[in-house]
Design a protein around this motif. Sequence first.
Motif, PDB file in Angstrom:
ATOM      1  N   ALA A 126      35.288  37.646  39.384  1.00 30.91           N
ATOM      2  CA  ALA A 126      36.382  38.163  40.206  1.00 30.91           C
ATOM      3  C   ALA A 126      37.206  39.187  39.433  1.00 30.91           C
ATOM      4  O   ALA A 126      37.618  40.213  39.986  1.00 30.91           O
ATOM      5  CB  ALA A 126      37.270  37.013  40.681  1.00 30.91           C
ATOM      6  N   MET A 127      37.442  38.922  38.150  1.00 33.19           N
ATOM      7  CA  MET A 127      38.180  39.878  37.318  1.00 33.19           C
ATOM      8  C   MET A 127      37.402  41.176  37.169  1.00 33.19           C
ATOM      9  O   MET A 127      37.977  42.273  37.190  1.00 33.19           O
ATOM     10  CB  MET A 127      38.466  39.251  35.950  1.00 33.19           C
ATOM     11  CG  MET A 127      39.455  38.092  36.006  1.00 33.19           C
ATOM     12  SD  MET A 127      39.633  37.192  34.440  1.00 33.19           S
ATOM     13  CE  MET A 127      40.489  38.424  33.446  1.00 33.19           C
ATOM     14  N   LEU A 128      36.097  41.066  37.032  1.00 36.40           N
ATOM     15  CA  LEU A 128      35.254  42.259  36.934  1.00 36.40           C
ATOM     16  C   LEU A 128      35.322  43.069  38.225  1.00 36.40           C
ATOM     17  O   LEU A 128      35.291  44.304  38.201  1.00 36.40           O
ATOM     18  CB  LEU A 128      33.815  41.844  36.637  1.00 36.40           C
ATOM     19  CG  LEU A 128      32.859  42.959  36.202  1.00 36.40           C
ATOM     20  CD1 LEU A 128      33.245  43.491  34.824  1.00 36.40           C
ATOM     21  CD2 LEU A 128      31.426  42.444  36.174  1.00 36.40           C
ATOM     22  N   GLY A 129      35.453  42.347  39.353  1.00 36.91           N
ATOM     23  CA  GLY A 129      35.549  43.016  40.643  1.00 36.91           C
ATOM     24  C   GLY A 129      36.824  43.827  40.823  1.00 36.91           C
ATOM     25  O   GLY A 129      36.922  44.629  41.751  1.00 36.91           O
ATOM     26  N   ALA A 130      37.800  43.610  39.949  1.00 36.58           N
ATOM     27  CA  ALA A 130      39.021  44.432  39.973  1.00 36.58           C
ATOM     28  C   ALA A 130      38.826  45.720  39.190  1.00 36.58           C
ATOM     29  O   ALA A 130      39.558  46.693  39.390  1.00 36.58           O
ATOM     30  CB  ALA A 130      40.189  43.645  39.387  1.00 36.58           C
ATOM     31  N   GLU A 131      37.819  45.731  38.301  1.00 35.44           N
ATOM     32  CA  GLU A 131      37.602  46.876  37.413  1.00 35.44           C
ATOM     33  C   GLU A 131      36.434  47.758  37.847  1.00 35.44           C
ATOM     34  O   GLU A 131      36.419  48.950  37.548  1.00 35.44           O
ATOM     35  CB  GLU A 131      37.340  46.392  35.982  1.00 35.44           C
ATOM     36  CG  GLU A 131      38.503  45.649  35.352  1.00 35.44           C
ATOM     37  CD  GLU A 131      38.222  45.276  33.911  1.00 35.44           C
ATOM     38  OE1 GLU A 131      37.141  45.623  33.407  1.00 35.44           O
ATOM     39  OE2 GLU A 131      39.099  44.644  33.292  1.00 35.44           O
ATOM     40  N   GLN A 132      35.451  47.164  38.500  1.00 34.73           N
ATOM     41  CA  GLN A 132      34.244  47.896  38.858  1.00 34.73           C
ATOM     42  C   GLN A 132      33.960  47.768  40.344  1.00 34.73           C
ATOM     43  O   GLN A 132      34.361  46.803  40.987  1.00 34.73           O
ATOM     44  CB  GLN A 132      33.040  47.368  38.064  1.00 34.73           C
ATOM     45  CG  GLN A 132      33.144  47.574  36.569  1.00 34.73           C
ATOM     46  CD  GLN A 132      31.787  47.432  35.908  1.00 34.73           C
ATOM     47  OE1 GLN A 132      30.743  47.573  36.540  1.00 34.73           O
ATOM     48  NE2 GLN A 132      31.805  47.180  34.607  1.00 34.73           N
ATOM     49  N   ALA A 133      33.221  48.727  40.884  1.00 36.02           N
ATOM     50  CA  ALA A 133      32.815  48.691  42.283  1.00 36.02           C
ATOM     51  C   ALA A 133      31.577  47.808  42.412  1.00 36.02           C
ATOM     52  O   ALA A 133      30.469  48.228  42.062  1.00 36.02           O
ATOM     53  CB  ALA A 133      32.525  50.092  42.791  1.00 36.02           C
ATOM     54  N   LEU A 134      31.772  46.578  42.867  1.00 32.80           N
ATOM     55  CA  LEU A 134      30.676  45.643  43.088  1.00 32.80           C
ATOM     56  C   LEU A 134      30.476  45.461  44.587  1.00 32.80           C
ATOM     57  O   LEU A 134      31.412  45.568  45.362  1.00 32.80           O
ATOM     58  CB  LEU A 134      30.991  44.290  42.438  1.00 32.80           C
ATOM     59  CG  LEU A 134      31.297  44.311  40.934  1.00 32.80           C
ATOM     60  CD1 LEU A 134      31.778  42.930  40.484  1.00 32.80           C
ATOM     61  CD2 LEU A 134      30.065  44.743  40.141  1.00 32.80           C
ATOM     62  N   ASP A 135      29.256  45.150  44.984  1.00 31.08           N
ATOM     63  CA  ASP A 135      28.993  44.954  46.413  1.00 31.08           C
ATOM     64  C   ASP A 135      29.496  43.601  46.894  1.00 31.08           C
ATOM     65  O   ASP A 135      29.808  43.436  48.077  1.00 31.08           O
ATOM     66  CB  ASP A 135      27.494  45.093  46.695  1.00 31.08           C
ATOM     67  CG  ASP A 135      27.012  46.519  46.456  1.00 31.08           C
ATOM     68  OD1 ASP A 135      27.560  47.437  47.096  1.00 31.08           O
ATOM     69  OD2 ASP A 135      26.112  46.718  45.622  1.00 31.08           O
ATOM     70  N   GLY A 136      29.568  42.633  46.004  1.00 29.52           N
ATOM     71  CA  GLY A 136      30.067  41.324  46.376  1.00 29.52           C
ATOM     72  C   GLY A 136      30.252  40.436  45.169  1.00 29.52           C
ATOM     73  O   GLY A 136      29.585  40.614  44.139  1.00 29.52           O
ATOM     74  N   VAL A 137      31.165  39.488  45.278  1.00 33.18           N
ATOM     75  CA  VAL A 137      31.423  38.494  44.230  1.00 33.18           C
ATOM     76  C   VAL A 137      31.356  37.114  44.869  1.00 33.18           C
ATOM     77  O   VAL A 137      31.953  36.881  45.919  1.00 33.18           O
ATOM     78  CB  VAL A 137      32.805  38.710  43.582  1.00 33.18           C
ATOM     79  CG1 VAL A 137      33.163  37.541  42.671  1.00 33.18           C
ATOM     80  CG2 VAL A 137      32.833  40.019  42.796  1.00 33.18           C
ATOM     81  N   ILE A 138      30.616  36.207  44.231  1.00 29.23           N
ATOM     82  CA  ILE A 138      30.496  34.831  44.716  1.00 29.23           C
ATOM     83  C   ILE A 138      30.901  33.881  43.598  1.00 29.23           C
ATOM     84  O   ILE A 138      30.330  33.916  42.503  1.00 29.23           O
ATOM     85  CB  ILE A 138      29.063  34.518  45.184  1.00 29.23           C
ATOM     86  CG1 ILE A 138      28.637  35.475  46.301  1.00 29.23           C
ATOM     87  CG2 ILE A 138      28.962  33.059  45.657  1.00 29.23           C
ATOM     88  CD1 ILE A 138      27.193  35.320  46.744  1.00 29.23           C
ATOM     89  N   CYS A 139      31.894  33.044  43.878  1.00 27.45           N
ATOM     90  CA  CYS A 139      32.403  32.084  42.895  1.00 27.45           C
ATOM     91  C   CYS A 139      31.919  30.686  43.267  1.00 27.45           C
ATOM     92  O   CYS A 139      32.207  30.199  44.362  1.00 27.45           O
ATOM     93  CB  CYS A 139      33.935  32.110  42.867  1.00 27.45           C
ATOM     94  SG  CYS A 139      34.644  33.724  42.472  1.00 27.45           S
ATOM     95  N   LEU A 140      31.195  30.049  42.379  1.00 27.52           N
ATOM     96  CA  LEU A 140      30.662  28.706  42.582  1.00 27.52           C
ATOM     97  C   LEU A 140      31.571  27.717  41.875  1.00 27.52           C
ATOM     98  O   LEU A 140      31.540  27.587  40.652  1.00 27.52           O
ATOM     99  CB  LEU A 140      29.242  28.610  42.029  1.00 27.52           C
ATOM    100  CG  LEU A 140      28.236  29.655  42.527  1.00 27.52           C
ATOM    101  CD1 LEU A 140      26.925  29.548  41.757  1.00 27.52           C
ATOM    102  CD2 LEU A 140      27.991  29.488  44.027  1.00 27.52           C
ATOM    103  N   GLY A 141      32.413  27.024  42.617  1.00 21.66           N
ATOM    104  CA  GLY A 141      33.359  26.107  41.993  1.00 21.66           C
ATOM    105  C   GLY A 141      34.411  26.864  41.206  1.00 21.66           C
ATOM    106  O   GLY A 141      34.479  26.783  39.989  1.00 21.66           O
ATOM    107  N   TYR A 142      35.250  27.627  41.912  1.00 22.96           N
ATOM    108  CA  TYR A 142      36.275  28.424  41.232  1.00 22.96           C
ATOM    109  C   TYR A 142      37.292  27.496  40.561  1.00 22.96           C
ATOM    110  O   TYR A 142      37.784  26.543  41.183  1.00 22.96           O
ATOM    111  CB  TYR A 142      36.986  29.343  42.230  1.00 22.96           C
ATOM    112  CG  TYR A 142      37.940  30.305  41.577  1.00 22.96           C
ATOM    113  CD1 TYR A 142      37.502  31.533  41.096  1.00 22.96           C
ATOM    114  CD2 TYR A 142      39.286  29.985  41.417  1.00 22.96           C
ATOM    115  CE1 TYR A 142      38.373  32.422  40.486  1.00 22.96           C
ATOM    116  CE2 TYR A 142      40.161  30.858  40.802  1.00 22.96           C
ATOM    117  CZ  TYR A 142      39.703  32.076  40.340  1.00 22.96           C
ATOM    118  OH  TYR A 142      40.578  32.939  39.716  1.00 22.96           O
TER     119      TYR A 142
END
Length: 231
Positions: A126-142
């Motif tokens: 999720a932190m990486l998704g604030a810095e880079q353009a990703l197509d999607g982020v999935i957190c398993l047991g955040y």
Amino acid sequence: MSFTQKLDARLKQAELPASQCLFSGAVDDSGLDCDTLVVLAHGAGANMAHDFMAQMAERLAGQGLGVIRFNFPYMRNNAIDGKRRPPDRAPKLIKDFSLLIETVREVYQPKRLIVMGKSMGGRMAAMLGAEQALDGVICLGYPFVPPKGGEPRLEPIGECRAPLLVIQGERDKFGAKGQVEPWLAPFNAKLEWLTDGDHSFLPRKSSGTTQSANLDRAVSHSIQFIRGLDA
């Protein structure tokens, strides 16, 4: 040069230990034979070879995806000398993660790049998704609540620019059903629950379901989320 060779060159320049990666499905060290590549990050206490990670990678690969698992720097050092270390601080983890993603883009040029993480790995995703353009982020047991308690860690979710899915066990000690919903309400994140699951999606015997069934559901939710990105 192969993916590993290019990644190791970047890591060496950044004074980070050589990479440790595992490939599953339609991807290997040299190429990708599908549209979607999933990069799967481990949690704080178990590395990329842990049974949970292996089962998720196998199930995702069975759906036609390419999956790359990797170890963060402290786990790579653990493997070298056998000494257990706590996780590196977030800036170092994110730096390492970023170099991996840069190399993934250069070598594979995937149509869709999904970053998935277990627990701490999901928070880093999720932190990486604030810095880079990703197509999607999935957190398993955040890991919403820190191990020693305190305020929920919502900043990575709030700042993530990519579409985000949280898959959570109903009994997760780091954020259970009834706690998480109001925490996520202000954010544009999807939430899916796994029946009676703990932090590793393991249910009690009395629940009438199994960890294997919950892992299947986690993959089903992930595939549905990924397909929805094209809608």
